[in-house]
Design a protein around this motif. Structure first.
Motif, PDB file in Angstrom:
ATOM      1  N   HIS A  95      69.909   5.786  13.074  1.00  0.00           N
ATOM      2  CA  HIS A  95      69.972   6.775  11.989  1.00  0.00           C
ATOM      3  C   HIS A  95      70.379   6.109  10.685  1.00  0.00           C
ATOM      4  O   HIS A  95      69.778   6.354   9.624  1.00  0.00           O
ATOM      5  N   ASN A  96      71.373   5.234  10.733  1.00  0.00           N
ATOM      6  CA  ASN A  96      71.849   4.591   9.508  1.00  0.00           C
ATOM      7  C   ASN A  96      70.900   3.501   9.016  1.00  0.00           C
ATOM      8  O   ASN A  96      70.813   3.255   7.810  1.00  0.00           O
ATOM      9  N   PHE A  97      70.174   2.864   9.926  1.00  0.00           N
ATOM     10  CA  PHE A  97      69.059   1.993   9.498  1.00  0.00           C
ATOM     11  C   PHE A  97      68.090   2.782   8.624  1.00  0.00           C
ATOM     12  O   PHE A  97      67.676   2.333   7.546  1.00  0.00           O
ATOM     13  N   SER A  98      67.749   3.985   9.080  1.00  0.00           N
ATOM     14  CA  SER A  98      66.771   4.783   8.339  1.00  0.00           C
ATOM     15  C   SER A  98      67.326   5.238   6.993  1.00  0.00           C
ATOM     16  O   SER A  98      66.610   5.291   5.992  1.00  0.00           O
ATOM     17  N   LEU A  99      68.622   5.547   6.938  1.00  0.00           N
ATOM     18  CA  LEU A  99      69.215   5.987   5.672  1.00  0.00           C
ATOM     19  C   LEU A  99      69.247   4.856   4.649  1.00  0.00           C
ATOM     20  O   LEU A  99      68.966   5.072   3.464  1.00  0.00           O
ATOM     21  N   LEU A 100      69.604   3.651   5.100  1.00  0.00           N
ATOM     22  CA  LEU A 100      69.614   2.505   4.192  1.00  0.00           C
ATOM     23  C   LEU A 100      68.235   2.286   3.573  1.00  0.00           C
ATOM     24  O   LEU A 100      68.101   2.073   2.368  1.00  0.00           O
ATOM     25  N   SER A 157      62.837   3.296  20.961  1.00  0.00           N
ATOM     26  CA  SER A 157      61.778   2.594  20.219  1.00  0.00           C
ATOM     27  C   SER A 157      60.673   3.559  19.809  1.00  0.00           C
ATOM     28  O   SER A 157      60.184   3.512  18.676  1.00  0.00           O
ATOM     29  N   ALA A 158      60.282   4.438  20.730  1.00  0.00           N
ATOM     30  CA  ALA A 158      59.231   5.417  20.418  1.00  0.00           C
ATOM     31  C   ALA A 158      59.689   6.356  19.303  1.00  0.00           C
ATOM     32  O   ALA A 158      58.920   6.683  18.392  1.00  0.00           O
ATOM     33  N   ALA A 159      60.964   6.786  19.357  1.00  0.00           N
ATOM     34  CA  ALA A 159      61.486   7.671  18.310  1.00  0.00           C
ATOM     35  C   ALA A 159      61.526   6.955  16.966  1.00  0.00           C
ATOM     36  O   ALA A 159      61.249   7.561  15.918  1.00  0.00           O
ATOM     37  N   THR A 160      61.854   5.666  16.977  1.00  0.00           N
ATOM     38  CA  THR A 160      61.908   4.898  15.734  1.00  0.00           C
ATOM     39  C   THR A 160      60.515   4.731  15.130  1.00  0.00           C
ATOM     40  O   THR A 160      60.338   4.818  13.906  1.00  0.00           O
ATOM     41  N   GLN A 161      59.518   4.509  15.974  1.00  0.00           N
ATOM     42  CA  GLN A 161      58.147   4.417  15.469  1.00  0.00           C
ATOM     43  C   GLN A 161      57.710   5.738  14.840  1.00  0.00           C
ATOM     44  O   GLN A 161      57.054   5.762  13.792  1.00  0.00           O
ATOM     45  N   ARG A 162      58.100   6.848  15.474  1.00  0.00           N
ATOM     46  CA  ARG A 162      57.782   8.155  14.897  1.00  0.00           C
ATOM     47  C   ARG A 162      58.513   8.348  13.566  1.00  0.00           C
ATOM     48  O   ARG A 162      57.938   8.875  12.601  1.00  0.00           O
ATOM     49  N   LEU A 163      59.763   7.913  13.526  1.00  0.00           N
ATOM     50  CA  LEU A 163      60.542   8.022  12.294  1.00  0.00           C
ATOM     51  C   LEU A 163      59.852   7.265  11.160  1.00  0.00           C
ATOM     52  O   LEU A 163      59.721   7.779  10.036  1.00  0.00           O
ATOM     53  N   ASN A 164      59.407   6.051  11.450  1.00  0.00           N
ATOM     54  CA  ASN A 164      58.717   5.251  10.429  1.00  0.00           C
ATOM     55  C   ASN A 164      57.425   5.921   9.977  1.00  0.00           C
ATOM     56  O   ASN A 164      57.088   5.922   8.785  1.00  0.00           O
ATOM     57  N   ARG A 186      54.562  18.321  10.600  1.00  0.00           N
ATOM     58  CA  ARG A 186      54.388  17.145  11.473  1.00  0.00           C
ATOM     59  C   ARG A 186      55.202  15.970  10.952  1.00  0.00           C
ATOM     60  O   ARG A 186      55.801  15.220  11.734  1.00  0.00           O
ATOM     61  N   MET A 187      55.246  15.794   9.651  1.00  0.00           N
ATOM     62  CA  MET A 187      56.065  14.729   9.073  1.00  0.00           C
ATOM     63  C   MET A 187      57.532  14.916   9.453  1.00  0.00           C
ATOM     64  O   MET A 187      58.219  13.976   9.856  1.00  0.00           O
ATOM     65  N   ALA A 188      58.034  16.151   9.329  1.00  0.00           N
ATOM     66  CA  ALA A 188      59.438  16.424   9.655  1.00  0.00           C
ATOM     67  C   ALA A 188      59.707  16.240  11.148  1.00  0.00           C
ATOM     68  O   ALA A 188      60.783  15.771  11.539  1.00  0.00           O
ATOM     69  N   GLN A 189      58.743  16.614  11.979  1.00  0.00           N
ATOM     70  CA  GLN A 189      58.906  16.395  13.419  1.00  0.00           C
ATOM     71  C   GLN A 189      59.092  14.917  13.720  1.00  0.00           C
ATOM     72  O   GLN A 189      59.930  14.539  14.551  1.00  0.00           O
ATOM     73  N   ASN A 190      58.318  14.073  13.051  1.00  0.00           N
ATOM     74  CA  ASN A 190      58.406  12.632  13.308  1.00  0.00           C
ATOM     75  C   ASN A 190      59.639  12.019  12.656  1.00  0.00           C
ATOM     76  O   ASN A 190      60.357  11.233  13.273  1.00  0.00           O
ATOM     77  N   LYS A 191      59.878  12.375  11.406  1.00  0.00           N
ATOM     78  CA  LYS A 191      60.938  11.712  10.638  1.00  0.00           C
ATOM     79  C   LYS A 191      62.331  12.129  11.088  1.00  0.00           C
ATOM     80  O   LYS A 191      63.257  11.310  11.100  1.00  0.00           O
ATOM     81  N   THR A 192      62.514  13.387  11.454  1.00  0.00           N
ATOM     82  CA  THR A 192      63.846  13.905  11.766  1.00  0.00           C
ATOM     83  C   THR A 192      63.989  14.340  13.213  1.00  0.00           C
ATOM     84  O   THR A 192      64.919  13.925  13.913  1.00  0.00           O
ATOM     85  N   ALA A 193      63.075  15.185  13.678  1.00  0.00           N
ATOM     86  CA  ALA A 193      63.249  15.788  14.998  1.00  0.00           C
ATOM     87  C   ALA A 193      63.152  14.762  16.121  1.00  0.00           C
ATOM     88  O   ALA A 193      63.838  14.883  17.148  1.00  0.00           O
ATOM     89  N   GLY A 194      62.310  13.737  15.944  1.00  0.00           N
ATOM     90  CA  GLY A 194      62.116  12.764  17.015  1.00  0.00           C
ATOM     91  C   GLY A 194      63.390  12.048  17.397  1.00  0.00           C
ATOM     92  O   GLY A 194      63.682  11.874  18.599  1.00  0.00           O
ATOM     93  N   LEU A 195      64.194  11.626  16.429  1.00  0.00           N
ATOM     94  CA  LEU A 195      65.420  10.890  16.738  1.00  0.00           C
ATOM     95  C   LEU A 195      66.482  11.817  17.321  1.00  0.00           C
ATOM     96  O   LEU A 195      67.243  11.415  18.204  1.00  0.00           O
TER      97      LEU A 195
END
Length: 346
Positions: A95-100, A157-164, A186-195
């Motif tokens: 989560h903090n990787f993504s915030l940075l 790893s799968a959740a991180t790929q979706r986040l990206n 769909r963007m929100a599902q991948n970026k937020t909901a997946g993790l």
């Protein structure tokens, strides 16, 4: 049984978050301490532990919702929160990787009432520190020695790929004037909901849950995560800066194509047409114009639509939670966390 697994009955959601933070922090600090000094300083600053010189700061570290979900879902399937600590640490690191990285890409100068890491250490430093946190997250899972570690790595790893992928879509939307509501969801599902879904799945895996329990709890997290994004997008427009740590109308200032904005632009209303013209003008919007944009979004019905979608998603999340046949106290506390996460005044 450790102190993390000795819990009292009838805890509020905020008490659960405090319990989770108390259990998480020593393990999270121990993990971050393994980073090279160059990365450790930036990561610790971003996490609120110290200032740019390494002096203790005690700044707001965030709610740590995702680790709390991981610890509780382990207990929900009859397992130990202590056993799930590697999963909790890993999701907080990702989560903090993504915030940075998000702060760099969005150009945000403030997070949690402090200057963002890239404004203090530079863009390159913040990017590299984010990369280090992501790598560390996978190392924490691999080094846990838990039988579910390999599966957990694949889930994260799968959740991180979706986040990206979700972040890439979010950035692409800024350059487009024709974003559709389904695309934005769909963007929100991948970026937020997946993790958030992965956080629940990791907890259930480390807790020894069945495949059905893991899947239902993952779906619980996915639905909570999407409801959370609806609520967060509302805060990005109408949130109190004292609560959000960001300036008023911050998302509108950045011309973000958030869920209520996209819903308003696609509403086929007079407000939508005026909003489209304002949102795509050159130059910065003035304070008065930002306030008018917020009124147009509300007039289009998009604010009420977002509130309704969050409520529906929360109800669907609760159905998946019940279907996982969780332990009674963990179910009650997961339900309370879901409600807190989707409030629009937190």
């Amino acid at each position: 049984m450790t102190d993390l697994d000795v819990t009292t009955a009838h805890r509020s959601a905020r008490e659960v978050l405090s319990w989770s933070r108390a259990g998480l922090d020593p393990a999270l600090r121990a993990a971050v301490d393994r980073l090279p000094d160059s990365m450790r300083v930036i990561a610790g600053y971003h996490l609120g532990w110290w200032d740019e010189h390494g002096h203790p700061a005690g700044a707001d570290p965030g709610k740590a919702l995702r680790p709390a979900l991981a610890l509780l879902t382990a207990q929900a399937v009859g397992g130990s929160a202590t056993e799930a600590l590697p999963g909790a640490v890993a999701v907080e690191l990702v989560h903090n990787f993504s915030l940075l990285h998000d702060d760099v890409m969005d150009g945000d100068a403030t997070r949690r009432h402090r200057p963002t890491a890239w404004t203090v250490f530079g863009v390159n430093g913040a990017i590299l520190a984010g990369d280090s946190l992501l790598t560390l997250a996978l190392d924490v899972l691999a080094g846990s020695g838990h039988p579910a570690a390999t599966q957990a790595i694949r889930v994260l790893s799968a959740a991180t790929q979706r986040l990206n992928d979700g972040q890439a879509a979010d950035l692409a939307f800024e350059e487009r004037g024709d974003v559709q509501v389904a695309e934005c969801v769909r963007m929100a599902q991948n970026k937020t909901a997946g993790l958030i879904g992965a956080s629940c799945a990791l907890g259930a895996l480390f807790g020894g849950g069945t495949a059905d329990q893991v899947e239902h709890l993952r779906q619980f997290g996915e639905h909570v995560g999407l409801a959370f994004q609806f609520a967060d997008d509302l805060l990005g427009i109408w949130g109190d800066p004292e609560v959000t740590g960001k300036p008023v109308y911050s998302d509108l200032h950045n011309r973000k194509k958030s869920l209520p904005v996209v819903a308003a632009l696609n509403s086929d209303t007079t407000a939508a047409r005026e909003l489209d013209e304002l949102y795509h003008t050159e130059g910065q919007l003035t304070g008065a114009e930002l306030e008018h944009v917020a009124r147009l979004i509300e007039a289009s019905g998009a604010r009420d639509w977002s509130v309704g979608r969050a409520e529906t998603l929360l109800a669907q999340a609760r159905e998946h939670l019940r279907a996982a046949d969780p332990a009674e106290q963990a179910e009650r506390e997961l339900d309370a966390l879901a409600a807190l996460a989707t409030q629009r005044d937190h």
